[in-house]
Design a protein around this motif. Structure first.
Motif, PDB file in Angstrom:
ATOM      1  N   ASN A 233       0.839  -1.126   0.017  1.00  0.00           N
ATOM      2  CA  ASN A 233      -0.135   0.006   0.056  1.00  0.00           C
ATOM      3  C   ASN A 233       0.884   1.153  -0.047  1.00  0.00           C
ATOM      4  O   ASN A 233       1.775   1.412   0.840  1.00  0.00           O
ATOM      5  CB  ASN A 233      -0.962  -0.091   1.184  1.00  0.00           C
ATOM      6  CG  ASN A 233      -2.109   0.854   1.147  1.00  0.00           C
ATOM      7  OD1 ASN A 233      -2.809   0.964  -0.061  1.00  0.00           O
ATOM      8  ND2 ASN A 233      -2.462   1.502   2.225  1.00  0.00           N
ATOM      9  N   PRO A 234       0.845   2.210  -0.988  1.00  0.00           N
ATOM     10  CA  PRO A 234       1.466   3.179  -1.007  1.00  0.00           C
ATOM     11  C   PRO A 234       1.220   4.313   0.350  1.00  0.00           C
ATOM     12  O   PRO A 234       0.136   4.642   0.443  1.00  0.00           O
ATOM     13  CB  PRO A 234       1.195   4.102  -2.279  1.00  0.00           C
ATOM     14  CG  PRO A 234      -0.301   3.536  -2.569  1.00  0.00           C
ATOM     15  CD  PRO A 234      -0.369   2.120  -2.023  1.00  0.00           C
ATOM     16  N   ILE A 235       2.535   4.669   0.974  1.00  0.00           N
ATOM     17  CA  ILE A 235       2.013   5.453   2.247  1.00  0.00           C
ATOM     18  C   ILE A 235       2.493   6.845   2.004  1.00  0.00           C
ATOM     19  O   ILE A 235       1.921   7.788   2.085  1.00  0.00           O
ATOM     20  CB  ILE A 235       2.868   4.917   3.300  1.00  0.00           C
ATOM     21  CG1 ILE A 235       2.450   3.575   3.448  1.00  0.00           C
ATOM     22  CG2 ILE A 235       2.870   5.659   4.675  1.00  0.00           C
ATOM     23  CD1 ILE A 235       1.029   3.217   3.806  1.00  0.00           C
ATOM     24  N   VAL A 236       3.818   7.154   1.459  1.00  0.00           N
ATOM     25  CA  VAL A 236       4.531   8.355   1.420  1.00  0.00           C
ATOM     26  C   VAL A 236       5.458   8.555  -0.107  1.00  0.00           C
ATOM     27  O   VAL A 236       6.010   7.304  -0.215  1.00  0.00           O
ATOM     28  CB  VAL A 236       5.336   8.757   2.526  1.00  0.00           C
ATOM     29  CG1 VAL A 236       6.337   8.038   2.797  1.00  0.00           C
ATOM     30  CG2 VAL A 236       5.637  10.243   2.500  1.00  0.00           C
ATOM     31  N   GLY A 237       5.518   9.454  -0.626  1.00  0.00           N
ATOM     32  CA  GLY A 237       6.368   9.805  -1.686  1.00  0.00           C
ATOM     33  C   GLY A 237       6.834  11.311  -1.986  1.00  0.00           C
ATOM     34  O   GLY A 237       5.983  12.089  -1.301  1.00  0.00           O
ATOM     35  N   TYR A 238       7.809  11.406  -2.666  1.00  0.00           N
ATOM     36  CA  TYR A 238       7.806  12.905  -3.161  1.00  0.00           C
ATOM     37  C   TYR A 238       8.227  12.931  -4.771  1.00  0.00           C
ATOM     38  O   TYR A 238       8.651  11.998  -5.260  1.00  0.00           O
ATOM     39  CB  TYR A 238       9.072  13.557  -2.194  1.00  0.00           C
ATOM     40  CG  TYR A 238      10.413  12.511  -2.134  1.00  0.00           C
ATOM     41  CD1 TYR A 238      11.223  12.708  -3.375  1.00  0.00           C
ATOM     42  CD2 TYR A 238      10.531  11.669  -1.281  1.00  0.00           C
ATOM     43  CE1 TYR A 238      12.555  12.284  -3.248  1.00  0.00           C
ATOM     44  CE2 TYR A 238      11.954  11.052  -1.369  1.00  0.00           C
ATOM     45  CZ  TYR A 238      12.867  11.488  -2.182  1.00  0.00           C
ATOM     46  OH  TYR A 238      14.212  10.805  -2.094  1.00  0.00           O
ATOM     47  N   SER A 239       8.171  14.108  -5.147  1.00  0.00           N
ATOM     48  CA  SER A 239       8.185  14.291  -6.636  1.00  0.00           C
ATOM     49  C   SER A 239       8.592  15.793  -6.966  1.00  0.00           C
ATOM     50  O   SER A 239       8.209  16.759  -6.053  1.00  0.00           O
ATOM     51  CB  SER A 239       7.010  13.771  -7.424  1.00  0.00           C
ATOM     52  OG  SER A 239       5.936  14.765  -6.998  1.00  0.00           O
TER      53      SER A 239
END
Length: 130
Positions: free
Chosen positions: A50-56
């Motif tokens: 399950n995707p929780i956190v990311g940055y872009s």
């Protein structure tokens, strides 16, 4: 952290690199069991798929996004524009990162999760996991 995330970070401008490396370090410290990889062209951390956190990278800075962030009820996190439960904050320099806030948000990301992993199977309907 994967080599592909290291490459992503290194491909940014010097100021953006500092932001990315700081975020990656803090996220990895708080989510040691999470899987990290490049997903949809940017770094994302997953718990049990399950995707929780990311940055872009955006035109105006580096956006840190929490998939279930709107449920955290944190003023600094801006809600997404769609029907999902995401919220984010954008940084233009590394000094803007409040480590205490980020640590708190990451702890909330473990305890508060919506099931993005099965959203297609549920035809766009989100269910709360935790």
């Amino acid at each position: 952290m994967t080599t592909s995330i290291e490459q992503y970070n290194n491909n940014q401008t010097p100021e953006e690199q500092m932001i990315c490396w700081q975020l990656a370090e803090i996220i990895s410290q708080n989510l040691p069991e999470a899987e990290s990889k490049i997903w949809h062209a940017h770094p994302v951390w997953f718990i049990e798929g399950n995707p929780i956190v990311g940055y872009s990278k955006l035109k105006n800075g580096i956006r840190l996004l929490f998939w279930s962030g709107i449920t955290f009820e944190e003023e600094a996190l801006q809600p997404g524009t769609g029907k999902f439960k995401d919220a984010s904050i954008t940084y233009t320099n590394v000094q803007q990162i409040n480590v205490s806030d980020l640590n708190r948000w990451l702890q909330k990301s473990i305890c508060i999760q919506w099931d993005y992993k099965n959203i297609v199977k549920r035809k766009g309907v989100l269910e709360r996991l935790k």
